[in-house]
Design a protein around this motif. Structure first.
Motif, PDB file in Angstrom:
ATOM      1  N   PHE A  16      39.368  40.332  53.032  1.00  0.00           N
ATOM      2  CA  PHE A  16      38.994  39.647  54.229  1.00  0.00           C
ATOM      3  C   PHE A  16      40.293  38.773  54.640  1.00  0.00           C
ATOM      4  O   PHE A  16      40.682  38.110  53.792  1.00  0.00           O
ATOM      5  CB  PHE A  16      37.848  38.602  53.747  1.00  0.00           C
ATOM      6  N   VAL A  21      39.368  40.597  47.996  1.00  0.00           N
ATOM      7  CA  VAL A  21      38.068  40.353  47.461  1.00  0.00           C
ATOM      8  C   VAL A  21      37.564  41.255  46.270  1.00  0.00           C
ATOM      9  O   VAL A  21      37.066  40.985  45.386  1.00  0.00           O
ATOM     10  CB  VAL A  21      37.196  40.046  48.508  1.00  0.00           C
ATOM     11  N   PRO A  40      31.766  34.858  38.150  1.00  0.00           N
ATOM     12  CA  PRO A  40      31.638  33.571  38.556  1.00  0.00           C
ATOM     13  C   PRO A  40      31.524  33.555  39.966  1.00  0.00           C
ATOM     14  O   PRO A  40      31.694  34.696  40.595  1.00  0.00           O
ATOM     15  CB  PRO A  40      32.928  32.802  37.948  1.00  0.00           C
ATOM     16  N   SER A  41      31.325  32.440  40.571  1.00  0.00           N
ATOM     17  CA  SER A  41      30.996  32.282  42.244  1.00  0.00           C
ATOM     18  C   SER A  41      32.391  32.985  42.745  1.00  0.00           C
ATOM     19  O   SER A  41      33.449  32.263  42.460  1.00  0.00           O
ATOM     20  CB  SER A  41      30.519  30.887  42.502  1.00  0.00           C
ATOM     21  N   GLY A  42      32.283  33.587  43.841  1.00  0.00           N
ATOM     22  CA  GLY A  42      33.335  34.194  44.658  1.00  0.00           C
ATOM     23  C   GLY A  42      34.067  35.107  44.007  1.00  0.00           C
ATOM     24  O   GLY A  42      35.243  35.716  44.620  1.00  0.00           O
ATOM     25  N   CYS A  43      33.703  35.652  42.988  1.00  0.00           N
ATOM     26  CA  CYS A  43      34.462  37.123  42.226  1.00  0.00           C
ATOM     27  C   CYS A  43      34.442  38.172  43.006  1.00  0.00           C
ATOM     28  O   CYS A  43      34.838  39.207  42.476  1.00  0.00           O
ATOM     29  CB  CYS A  43      34.215  36.937  40.818  1.00  0.00           C
ATOM     30  N   GLY A  44      33.514  38.376  43.896  1.00  0.00           N
ATOM     31  CA  GLY A  44      33.366  39.521  44.711  1.00  0.00           C
ATOM     32  C   GLY A  44      31.865  40.497  44.266  1.00  0.00           C
ATOM     33  O   GLY A  44      31.882  41.574  44.792  1.00  0.00           O
ATOM     34  N   LYS A  45      30.967  39.699  43.585  1.00  0.00           N
ATOM     35  CA  LYS A  45      29.804  40.753  43.324  1.00  0.00           C
ATOM     36  C   LYS A  45      29.106  40.922  44.585  1.00  0.00           C
ATOM     37  O   LYS A  45      28.780  42.096  44.699  1.00  0.00           O
ATOM     38  CB  LYS A  45      28.653  39.700  42.286  1.00  0.00           C
ATOM     39  N   THR A  46      28.756  39.844  45.189  1.00  0.00           N
ATOM     40  CA  THR A  46      28.081  40.484  46.609  1.00  0.00           C
ATOM     41  C   THR A  46      28.736  41.406  47.382  1.00  0.00           C
ATOM     42  O   THR A  46      28.169  42.255  47.894  1.00  0.00           O
ATOM     43  CB  THR A  46      27.829  39.132  47.374  1.00  0.00           C
ATOM     44  N   THR A  47      30.133  41.269  47.487  1.00  0.00           N
ATOM     45  CA  THR A  47      30.895  42.026  48.325  1.00  0.00           C
ATOM     46  C   THR A  47      30.790  43.690  47.855  1.00  0.00           C
ATOM     47  O   THR A  47      30.861  44.555  48.582  1.00  0.00           O
ATOM     48  CB  THR A  47      32.265  41.705  48.231  1.00  0.00           C
ATOM     49  N   GLU A 162      21.473  38.463  42.984  1.00  0.00           N
ATOM     50  CA  GLU A 162      20.825  37.195  42.660  1.00  0.00           C
ATOM     51  C   GLU A 162      19.089  37.019  43.026  1.00  0.00           C
ATOM     52  O   GLU A 162      18.808  36.108  43.482  1.00  0.00           O
ATOM     53  CB  GLU A 162      21.449  36.165  43.254  1.00  0.00           C
ATOM     54  N   HIS A 195      25.000  35.401  38.238  1.00  0.00           N
ATOM     55  CA  HIS A 195      26.166  34.607  37.522  1.00  0.00           C
ATOM     56  C   HIS A 195      25.400  33.881  36.180  1.00  0.00           C
ATOM     57  O   HIS A 195      26.121  32.896  35.628  1.00  0.00           O
ATOM     58  CB  HIS A 195      26.814  33.662  38.267  1.00  0.00           C
TER      59      HIS A 195
END
Ligand code: ATP
Ligand code: MG
Lengths: 357, 288
Positions: A16, A21, A40-47, A162, A195
């Motif tokens: 991005f 990401v 952790p938050s922001g590590c790219g799981k959702t992406t 999640e 997470h």
């Protein structure tokens, strides 16, 4: 469970703007397997999940699902099921209307749709609520409708982002067990993003620990806990004792490390002079001086009783601390300010390269 | 695992005394609504059926609904309302999405261009259109000057001018309610539908359109009732050639001194507006 690869992700990257990401992610999942992406938050799981669903195509790499390259296939031709964190249930449709949606848009005959809806709703134990409005459901019920909607189309892979995090703790723990049972019942291949390490360990056949857009370790829950592949994986899953030190020698996959609490042996391969972190799990520590084992002494800082176990935190001097988990039956639990000595097996002691930070 | 039990409705049947107190609170507003809205309506209805020579008559309604000329007038109003609403909707729906997608300064500018004209009176805007469309108006002058045409095109006092003007003037009343709904629309719905196998077109018709219907209904209700009863717009942009119920009512009161007939035309106009608005709300219900 067959060993045939079902979902093959190779070298998937996503940027991005200037931020990378996803950084050349490789992940292979077998048919019927339940894999958790933990990080952790922001590590790219959702992406990563969105890349698999086709909602956010990757910049590089390939994704193959059920033997078909789907890297550039739009989401509606992929046959993936997604359960969103917010559920995204259609508010203008009833419970049954939501569950029927996927089959309707595929043009399935009415009788077949009715049968599939009934089956999916009874699987999630909501058979009696088909005609309800979505707004008239509790959070837990909505969660199950979202699940029923996703499994009704019999997707090649089910993706959960999640999916349980909006539920309160008790309901969440119940759902973890029920969901795992249900997914095994319908023989679903599923990826679960979370997470929450307890959720990951409870739910999955294998856990992929993600950090900064990369998968650090992919392993079964037990192995992940007992044999963390990196300091990050060690820190992220479970508790541990960690002591910094310098390698002074070693052989056969074992290193000798000088630390503020004394000389320790650990599994690992490092050149003498390397800065390392020596670590072990709290339940490996035992009161006393075990033969041929690592050992260290200190003053008890705190004793936390947790029912079947008791956590003892020991100040070992020079900024180092030991964390021991003792079973509740242990005859003599130490008290705060006691001087104690703990020992733990070398085979359960790991050395990791100290992160340059 | 048991189902989470939904809480029972907490509103219990209130004791009589509480109901009386509650009525005390709403009574003033009920009274005001009655005075401001219901009373004039009752008067209008009354005047439309009262014979000045005594008794009750339906002669005004018979004249309206029985004369080809007046049926044409009713049709003119209906046409103006329907065409304006339809065209305004076709422009507003994509515009509302563009507006919701715009960010920062662009969004503020676009919103301002929608809101600011609301501050100007309808008469001013209708006159502005006559200035643009006249034979010696801006558009013709420019076209002739540039050499695209030699003689002025007749634009003012045509049905095109009427519809263009009406759409322009009533457009904000369509865009704003749709925009309000679209701006709240969660993009996850479309994504969920896509993963369930819906192509973009199916997503639009089965998810986006139904979810934005409340905004569409509000916009249609507003624009239709405004345009079907518009008086200034047809008067200034097309005039005598296109008599509508609104201009007929004005004539009945101001020139012909036939308040009974004017009232009857008013009732018919109101009935049309109510029927069309109610129909659009009913049609928009998701068929089961
Ligand atoms: N559409 C986007 N545009 C720009 N940056 C994005 C976009 N989507 C995600 N990111 C960034 O990518 C990174 C990874 O996001 P992602 O949502 O995958 O994290 P995550 O692991 O799911 O985190 P969380 O646990 O908080 O949900 C974040 O730094 C986020 O800010
Ligand atoms: Mg996320």
């Amino acid at each position: 469970m067959s060993a045939a690869p079902h979902l093959v992700i190779s070298g998937v990257s996503k940027r991005f703007g200037a931020a990378t990401v996803l950084d050349r992610v490789d992940l292979t999942i077998r048919r019927g397997e339940l894999v958790t992406l933990l990080g952790p938050s922001g590590c790219g799981k959702t992406t990563l999940l969105r890349a698999i669903a086709g909602l956010a195509p990757p910049d590089g790499g390939t994704i193959a699902l059920a033997g078909r390259d789907v890297t550039h296939v739009p989401p509606h031709r992929r046959n993936v099921g997604v359960v969103f964190q917010s559920y995204a249930l259609f508010p203008h449709l009833t419970v049954a209307g939501n569950v029927a949606f996927g089959l309707k848009v595929r043009g399935a005959p009415k009788a077949e749709i009715d049968r599939a809806v009934e089956r999916a709703l009874s699987l999630v134990k909501l058979g009696h609520l088909g005609s309800r409005r979505i707004s008239a459901l509790s959070g837990g019920q909505q969660q199950r409708v979202a699940l029923a909607r996703a499994i009704a189309v019999e997707p090649d892979v089910l993706l959960f982002d999640e999916a349980l995090s909006a539920l309160d703790r008790k309901l969440r723990e119940e759902m973890q067990v029920e969901l795992r049972r249900l997914l095994q019942e319908v023989k679903a291949t599923a990826i679960f993003v979370t997470h929450d390490q307890d959720e990951a360990l409870t739910m999955s056949d294998r856990v992929a620990v993600m950090n900064k857009g990369r998968i650090e370790q992919l392993a079964e829950p037990r192995e992940l806990y007992a044999r963390p592949a990196s300091l990050f994986a060690l820190n992220f899953v479970g508790l541990s004792t960690r002591i910094a030190g310098q390698v002074v020698g070693g052989s056969n996959g074992t290193v000798e490390v000088v630390t503020p609490v004394g000389r320790l042996s650990a599994r690992g391969a490092f050149q003498p002079g390397a800065s390392v972190i020596v670590a072990t799990r709290p339940e490996q520590l035992r009161l006393g001086t075990g033969d041929g084992a690592n050992s260290a002494a200190g003053r008890v800082r705190s004793v936390v009783f947790q029912g079947s176990r008791t956590l003892v935190d020991v100040d070992a001097g020079a900024g180092a601390s030991l964390l021991a988990e003792l079973s509740g039956r242990e005859a003599e639990l130490p008290r705060v300010h006691d001087e104690v000595r703990f020992a733990w097996p070398v085979a359960e002691t790991f050395a990791f390269a100290a992160e340059a930070s | 695992m048991t189902d989470a039990v939904l809480p029972a409705p907490i509103v219990k049947a209130a004791p009589d005394r509480e109901r009386l107190a509650a009525f005390g609170f709403v009574a003033p507003s009920v009274l005001i609504i009655a005075l401001v809205f219901v009373l004039p309506l009752a008067l209008l209805l009354g005047v439309s059926v009262l014979d000045p020579k005594g008794g009750v008559t339906v002669a005004h309604y018979a004249r309206l609904l029985g004369t080809p000329y007046y049926l044409g007038v009713i049709w003119n109003s209906l046409r103006l309302g329907l065409l304006t609403t339809l065209i305004a909707f076709l422009i507003s729906y994509p515009a509302a999405f563009a507006l919701a997608r715009a960010r920062g300064a662009l969004r503020s500018i676009l919103l301002a261009t929608l809101f600011l004209p609301l501050a100007a009176s309808v008469i001013v805007k209708a006159f502005a259109w006559t200035i643009l469309l006249r034979s010696d108006g801006l558009i013709n002058t420019v076209l002739i000057a540039v050499g695209i045409i030699e003689d002025p095109i007749r634009m003012i006092f045509t049905q095109t001018a009427l519809i263009v003007g009406a759409v322009n003037i009533f457009l904000p009343f369509m865009v704003l309610p749709i925009y309000a709904v679209v701006a709240q629309l969660d993009g996850r719905y479309a994504e969920a539908a896509a993963t369930l196998g819906a192509s973009p077109l199916v997503v639009f018709f089965r998810v986006i359109l139904p979810l934005t219907l409340p905004g569409i209904i509000a916009g249609v209700a507003l624009v239709f009732s405004l345009s079907v009863s518009a008086y200034v717009v047809p008067t200034l942009l097309i005039g005598e050639k296109y008599p509508t119920l609104a201009t007929t009512i004005a004539k009945a009161y101001l020139l012909a001194r036939e308040p009974g007939f004017g009232a009857a035309a008013g009732v018919v106009l109101l009935a049309i507006a109510i029927i069309v608005v109610a129909l659009s709300a009913m049609l928009s219900r998701e068929p089961k």
